[in-house]
Structures are given as C-alpha cells and as structure tokens.
Design an enzyme around this catalytic site. Structure first.
Site, PDB file in Angstrom:
ATOM      1  N   LYS A 177     -53.852   1.641  -7.023  1.00 47.53           N
ATOM      2  CA  LYS A 177     -54.443   2.273  -8.151  1.00 47.53           C
ATOM      3  C   LYS A 177     -54.324   3.896  -7.539  1.00 47.53           C
ATOM      4  O   LYS A 177     -53.893   4.798  -8.172  1.00 47.53           O
ATOM      5  CB  LYS A 177     -55.558   1.909  -8.345  1.00 47.53           C
ATOM      6  CG  LYS A 177     -56.426   2.987  -9.541  1.00 47.53           C
ATOM      7  CD  LYS A 177     -57.822   2.326 -10.199  1.00 47.53           C
ATOM      8  CE  LYS A 177     -58.804   2.431  -9.177  1.00 47.53           C
ATOM      9  NZ  LYS A 177     -59.427   4.066  -9.252  1.00 47.53           N
ATOM     10  N   ASN A 178     -55.045   4.107  -6.341  1.00 48.54           N
ATOM     11  CA  ASN A 178     -55.165   5.401  -5.766  1.00 48.54           C
ATOM     12  C   ASN A 178     -54.240   6.130  -5.357  1.00 48.54           C
ATOM     13  O   ASN A 178     -54.299   7.400  -4.684  1.00 48.54           O
ATOM     14  CB  ASN A 178     -56.589   5.418  -4.995  1.00 48.54           C
ATOM     15  CG  ASN A 178     -57.650   4.813  -5.610  1.00 48.54           C
ATOM     16  OD1 ASN A 178     -57.763   4.934  -6.827  1.00 48.54           O
ATOM     17  ND2 ASN A 178     -58.710   4.614  -4.996  1.00 48.54           N
ATOM     18  N   ARG A 190     -62.431  10.024 -14.043  1.00 52.93           N
ATOM     19  CA  ARG A 190     -62.492  11.348 -13.165  1.00 52.93           C
ATOM     20  C   ARG A 190     -61.077  11.969 -12.558  1.00 52.93           C
ATOM     21  O   ARG A 190     -60.904  12.898 -12.351  1.00 52.93           O
ATOM     22  CB  ARG A 190     -63.630  11.163 -12.043  1.00 52.93           C
ATOM     23  CG  ARG A 190     -64.633  10.126 -12.299  1.00 52.93           C
ATOM     24  CD  ARG A 190     -65.453   9.911 -11.008  1.00 52.93           C
ATOM     25  NE  ARG A 190     -65.381  11.438 -10.246  1.00 52.93           N
ATOM     26  CZ  ARG A 190     -66.330  12.267 -11.004  1.00 52.93           C
ATOM     27  NH1 ARG A 190     -66.979  12.177 -11.791  1.00 52.93           N
ATOM     28  NH2 ARG A 190     -66.234  13.265 -10.128  1.00 52.93           N
ATOM     29  N   CYS A 199     -71.173  10.240 -12.636  1.00 54.44           N
ATOM     30  CA  CYS A 199     -70.527   8.958 -12.479  1.00 54.44           C
ATOM     31  C   CYS A 199     -71.639   8.099 -11.964  1.00 54.44           C
ATOM     32  O   CYS A 199     -72.522   8.447 -11.399  1.00 54.44           O
ATOM     33  CB  CYS A 199     -69.281   9.177 -11.583  1.00 54.44           C
ATOM     34  SG  CYS A 199     -68.904   7.637 -10.860  1.00 54.44           S
ATOM     35  N   ARG A 227     -70.732  13.436  -7.542  1.00 58.91           N
ATOM     36  CA  ARG A 227     -69.213  13.446  -7.662  1.00 58.91           C
ATOM     37  C   ARG A 227     -68.663  14.905  -7.965  1.00 58.91           C
ATOM     38  O   ARG A 227     -68.064  15.047  -8.963  1.00 58.91           O
ATOM     39  CB  ARG A 227     -68.398  12.457  -8.120  1.00 58.91           C
ATOM     40  CG  ARG A 227     -68.859  11.181  -7.500  1.00 58.91           C
ATOM     41  CD  ARG A 227     -67.982   9.818  -7.914  1.00 58.91           C
ATOM     42  NE  ARG A 227     -66.660   9.958  -7.483  1.00 58.91           N
ATOM     43  CZ  ARG A 227     -65.834   9.129  -7.880  1.00 58.91           C
ATOM     44  NH1 ARG A 227     -66.206   7.975  -8.722  1.00 58.91           N
ATOM     45  NH2 ARG A 227     -64.418   9.067  -7.412  1.00 58.91           N
ATOM     46  N   ASP A 251     -64.944   1.589  -0.512  1.00 56.29           N
ATOM     47  CA  ASP A 251     -64.614   0.906  -1.946  1.00 56.29           C
ATOM     48  C   ASP A 251     -64.683  -0.516  -1.423  1.00 56.29           C
ATOM     49  O   ASP A 251     -64.532  -1.432  -2.322  1.00 56.29           O
ATOM     50  CB  ASP A 251     -63.173   1.470  -2.125  1.00 56.29           C
ATOM     51  CG  ASP A 251     -63.109   2.439  -2.821  1.00 56.29           C
ATOM     52  OD1 ASP A 251     -61.954   3.075  -2.916  1.00 56.29           O
ATOM     53  OD2 ASP A 251     -64.238   2.969  -3.157  1.00 56.29           O
ATOM     54  N   ARG A 304     -60.364  -1.562 -14.827  1.00 55.73           N
ATOM     55  CA  ARG A 304     -59.882  -0.042 -14.383  1.00 55.73           C
ATOM     56  C   ARG A 304     -59.111  -0.358 -12.974  1.00 55.73           C
ATOM     57  O   ARG A 304     -58.409   0.621 -12.620  1.00 55.73           O
ATOM     58  CB  ARG A 304     -60.947   0.722 -14.306  1.00 55.73           C
ATOM     59  CG  ARG A 304     -61.744   1.029 -15.594  1.00 55.73           C
ATOM     60  CD  ARG A 304     -62.810   2.195 -15.289  1.00 55.73           C
ATOM     61  NE  ARG A 304     -61.983   3.324 -14.547  1.00 55.73           N
ATOM     62  CZ  ARG A 304     -62.719   4.144 -14.067  1.00 55.73           C
ATOM     63  NH1 ARG A 304     -64.015   4.194 -13.892  1.00 55.73           N
ATOM     64  NH2 ARG A 304     -62.230   5.169 -13.314  1.00 55.73           N
TER      65      ARG A 304
END
Ligand code: EPZ
Length: 419
Positions: free
Chosen positions: A22-23, A93, A117, A122, A306, A398
């Site tokens: 995802k990132n 975001r 958040c 953040r 994470d 997500r």
C-alpha cells in the site's frame, strides 16, 4: 457497518500470496502526475486507500483504466484540476502526496490540510517548508494549502524528524525542479527506494535513495513507463505474527525478506522459526512457547511502527515480561485498551508499553481504531479462546486486501458480517 467475527484456537496452515505494498502504491500513483504520457503500474493491492487515491487522480483529470489482473494504466495528459478536496483528503492523509507532483508539473496545487489522525497530530510542516525552500509560494487558509511556483528550483533540505511521505513528496517535486536538490536525513524505507526506481524509469535523475542523503538533478520532463509495485512488508509480517500466535505453519509467497531484516530477527528472538525456501518465499512456524521480546520502534531500518500493535499481541502471549517503546507517533497505543478487553496484561507508561504475558486471551467484542491496530485485534482473536467480534473494520480494509479470505484459506474460523 461491517464487522469481523473470529473464533480462535485454530493453528494456521497453508500458503498465502502477499499483495503489493500500500505504502509504495500510493506515492507511485501520485508520481504519475509528473508526466503526460501513459504509465502502467502492476501488483497493485485492492485496498480502500488505493481506490481513494485513484478517485483523487480522477477528479484531477486523470484517465484511468483498471485491469483487475494486471494493474492500472494512467494517462494524465488531461489533468486540469489542481485541487485535492477535504472530503477525499480527510479519508486518507496520503492524499498530500499529490502536492509535490502537481506543483512541479503544473505550478500550482490546492490541497486540503489532512487534519488530525487517531495515532497522532501528524503535521505536514516538513512537506511545506521543503517546497518553500524549492521556491514555492505557499499560504494556508480556510483549511487548504495553496501552493504556486513558476518553476521549482533545487535546494538543500534537512528533514527532522525523518518523514516517509515528506521525503516522497519532496523527492517527486525535485525531479522537475531546475538544478540539484539534496534531501538530508531522508527516509530510507523500501517504499521510498521503490518510488525512486519508478521515477528513474520515468527519466528522473535520482541517486542515493535508500540512504539518508538523496540527490536529485532536475530534468525538464518525465516520460511514461511501466512498474511493478514491491510486496507489502507490513502485511507479510502481520501474517508471520498470525502464524506465531496460533502456533501454525504457513508459507508466504510474493514477498521480499530483505525488507524485513529487523522484524524477522525479533520474531526469531521470540522463538519463531523462519526459513526462506525460495528468494521470494518465507516459511513461518512456531512449535515452541513464545518468548517475550523488547523493542523500540524507529524509522527504517529500525523496527517499523506499523508492526508495533502486532508485536504487543505476540508479547501478550509470551511467557514473561517485555517492553515495547513507540518513538515515531505520539499516540499509537489505542489498541491497548481493546487488547485488555481480551485479557491482555499491558501497562502503559508514556510511550512505553510493559507487557506481562498471560496463558491465554479470551474472545470479546472490540473496536478497531486505526489501520494497524485493527489488524492486531484480528491476530488476538485468532489466538483467543472463544469468539471475538471486531467493529469498525473499515480501518482494516484500508490496508489489508481481503484479510478474512486470506485467513480462511489458512484454516481460520473468521467471517465478515454487515449487521
Ligand atoms: C508513513 O506515514 C506511512 N504512510 C505510515 O503508515 C507509517 O506509519 C509512517 O510513514 C511511519 O513509518 C504512508 O507511507 C502512506 P511520517 P507518514 O511523515 O509519512 C512527524 C499505515 O499504517 N512529521 O514518516 O505520514 C510525524 O508527526 C500508515 O500504512 C512531522 O513532524 O509518517 C511523525 O511523528 C500509518 N512533520 C513522524 O514525523 C511532517 O511534516 C513520522 O511521520 C511530517 C511528519
């Protein structure tokens, strides 16, 4: 509102394919705004955040073709709207990642401030300050970042603290700036390196990605290309912990073990057996009792924030006391009170969680609070006796592609309900 119901006690066994990161996908999609030629991205995960980013690009004027099996093709020759609206940005975001590319290629960007958040304030000050140093005229009003620049120019930028999307935003902007940009104390995450590989394939001139100093020599334009997104290292490690806490034996495919050196060492310290039968495969099994491991989260190549919530679950089931310190975000222990509802014995002291291992967890209704925290509730449910019902599972969707289907394939008793 969807819920997930997990009935614990089943050892996970079988093979699971890991999805694209995802990132890495989100910055790569934003980077397509840097060219008016066609770009093809493959190994794209089917995630809510990816859909949101595609929706954002679409309202900028991108022409998008999604091929379920192969990925997405994007043509941004028609981009004519440079505003990222609040109703999209507040749901994700990472929308801030379109700011650098829009400014670099079109000379303007109006981006809604992401707002708060669950895991911390953040701020995006480093994104803004960096672009100002590159010549952008930026004002903040009515909740929007309004940025203009005839042409960005190179700059020497020191990033403190280390910021992943801040590094990515400035890296993208610098590819079309006039002259050389140096990013000091840059993020070294594999997703940053993958973005640089992708940008260089588009004709950018980037050196040093993956180290703390990235040098970018601007060019006049970038061209189309194709790129395959790297595997999701956080999804990989989340499933490794799932195998550990259920004392199962699973094989993960389409993975990159090199991106997981620190987490794999910590899992081995916990008594988990990790093998690499193929360069892109990891076998994880855990016949032994879990041992508690102390860790402190930090930017790559340190232990990923994470994965902090997942390791709290593992330590909760290990015999002994351990300490997990969160140094990246200021409020990333929301999952602790939910884990305590399942019987975990975790004591918070500032940014440190002291975990006293228990013999077992007991299923109960719990609520997801943020993406990675919700994954830790699923892990706890897999290990707990009885049934765990997790609400607000949109947080999970997500960042994890079809998590209940992948876990069902491993023998987990897990269902999604839309009650
Ligand atoms: C990225 O977020 C990831 N998101 C996050 O993953 C991840 O947790 C985080 O990096 C840390 O690894 C994406 O890549 C889309 P940061 P990002 O900027 O870039 C402070 C997930 O679950 N900071 O590296 O937003 C900030 O407050 C998500 O997939 C500033 O002070 O994180 C934080 O304390 C969650 N000013 C620290 O830096 C800034 O301008 C690191 O944040 C920017 C950041």
């Amino acid at each position: 509102m969807d819920k997930i119901i997990v009935r614990g006690g089943h050892a996970l066994r079988g093979t699971i394919p890991i999805s694209g990161a995802k990132n890495a996908t989100l910055p790569a999609l934003a980077a397509t705004l840097l060219t008016g030629e066609r770009v093809h991205l493959s190994n794209i995960p089917h995630l809510k955040d990816v859909t949101t980013m595609l929706e954002l690009l679409g309202q900028h004027g991108a022409a998008i073709t999604v091929d379920e099996r192969l990925g997405v093709e994007i043509n941004n020759s028609g981009v004519n709207n440079f505003r990222a609206p609040y109703d999209l940005v507040r749901t994700m975001r990472a929308s801030i990642l379109v700011m650098g590319p829009l400014l670099a290629r079109h000379g303007m960007a109006e981006i809604s401030l992401p707002g708060g958040c669950a895991i911390g304030s953040r701020p995006v000050n480093l994104h803004i300050e960096g672009l100002r140093k590159m010549g952008a005229d930026i004002s903040l009003d009515e909740g929007y970042i309004r940025a203009k620049a005839d042409r960005l120019h190179g700059a020497h930028i020191f990033l403190n603290p280390v910021t992943v999307t801040g590094t990515e935003n400035l890296l993208m902007a610098a590819t079309l700036a006039k002259g050389r940009t140096t990013l000091e104390n840059a993020a070294k995450e594999p997703e940053v390196s993958d973005l640089a590989v992708f940008l260089n394939k588009m004709g950018a001139r980037i050196q040093g990605a993956g180290t703390s100093t990235i040098i970018i020599d601007g060019v006049d334009e970038l061209h189309g290309t194709q790129h395959r997104i790297i595997p999701d290292r956080i999804e990989t490690a989340t499933f490794m912990v799932a195998a550990a806490v259920t004392h199962g034996d699973i094989l993960l495919t389409n993975v990159d073990p090199d991106a997981l050196e620190t987490p794999i060492q910590k899992l081995r310290d916990a008594g988990i057996l990790v093998e690499f039968p193929e360069p892109d495969r990891i076998r994880v099994y855990c016949p032994n009792p879990l041992k508690p491991v102390d860790l402190e989260t930090s930017p790559y190549p340190g232990f990923p924030t994470d994965l902090q919530a997942q390791m709290l679950v593992l330590n909760s089931l290990a015999k002994g006391v351990s300490q997990i310190t969160e140094t990246v975000f200021e409020n990333r222990f929301m999952h602790v009170s939910e884990l305590q509802r399942l019987g975990a014995d975790i004591r918070i002291n500032g940014n440190m969680a002291e975990v006293h291992g228990v013999n077992s967890l007991l299923g109960a209704p719990v609520m997801a609070t943020d993406l990675r925290a919700s994954a830790s509730l699923v892990l706890a449910g897999l290990a707990a006796h009885g049934s765990t019902t997790i609400s607000r599972v949109y947080h999970i969707d997500r960042g994890y592609e079809r998590i209940e289907e992948k876990l069902q394939a491993l023998g987990a008793d897990i269902q999604r309900t839309n009650s």
